[in-house]
Design an enzyme around this catalytic site. Structure first.
Site: not given
Ligand code: PNS
Length: 168
Positions: A20, A44, A93, A131
């Site tokens: 990030h 979440k 990515r 993460s």
């Protein structure tokens, strides 16, 4: 008069990783201002509270005058409109990111054609960092040195994650 080019970099950032950070640094060179926008997601159950994530990102980017850290809820494109942003930045990515990212980018374009999604690739060293994996490695006793900012590493240690924190 030329108006500032503002970009939004949205995400959960639970926690902020060096991937990030790399994207934010690239964005800060490309745009006049980049807003790191942390999603307020009540569904979440995050490891770090929104306030903790805001504090971490503000501290990490303390010396970047054109990086702002904020929170948002509701539609991202509406938030972008309120911030007068012309772009949404997302990191790509690997091919595995592509499907989800393309769907989001096209949905956001459908909702607001004035906001362009810009994809950026992080440095190769971070292409495997996420993460979710960072939390898993820490919970299983592994090291995430160099994968997250040192502030995040110490905050993760304070959380004393154990195997039981990993959900199936
Ligand atoms: O870090 P993440 O979880 O990949 O980030 C996802 C995020 C925050 C970019 C995405 O969930 C989002 O934009 N949420 C806002 C809701 C929205 O606008 N949905 C419709 C467009 S896809």
């Amino acid at each position: 008069m030329k108006s500032d080019r503002i970009a939004i970099y949205p995400g959960s950032f639970d926690p902020l990783t060096n991937g990030h950070v790399d994207i934010i640094q690239r964005g800060s060179r490309l745009f006049d201002r980049i807003v790191v926008a942390i999603l307020l997601n009540i569904e979440k159950s995050p490891l770090f509270t929104v306030q903790e994530r805001v504090d971490i990102a503000r501290e990490v980017f303390r010396e970047y005058p054109n990086v702002e850290v904020d929170t948002f809820d509701g539609l991202l494109v509406e938030y972008a409109r309120r911030k007068h942003a012309s772009a949404i930045v997302r990191g790509l990515r690997a091919i595995s990111d592509f499907e989800y990212e393309m769907q989001m980018a096209l949905m956001n374009r459908h909702l607001n054609p004035d906001v362009e999604t810009v994809f950026m690739m992080p440095a190769e060293t971070y292409t495997y960092v996420s993460s979710r994996l960072v939390k898993e490695v820490v919970a299983l006793g592994g090291s995430v040195t160099n994968l997250v900012p040192s502030l995040v590493e110490s905050r993760l240690r304070e959380k004393r994650l154990g195997r039981e924190t990993l959900r199936a």
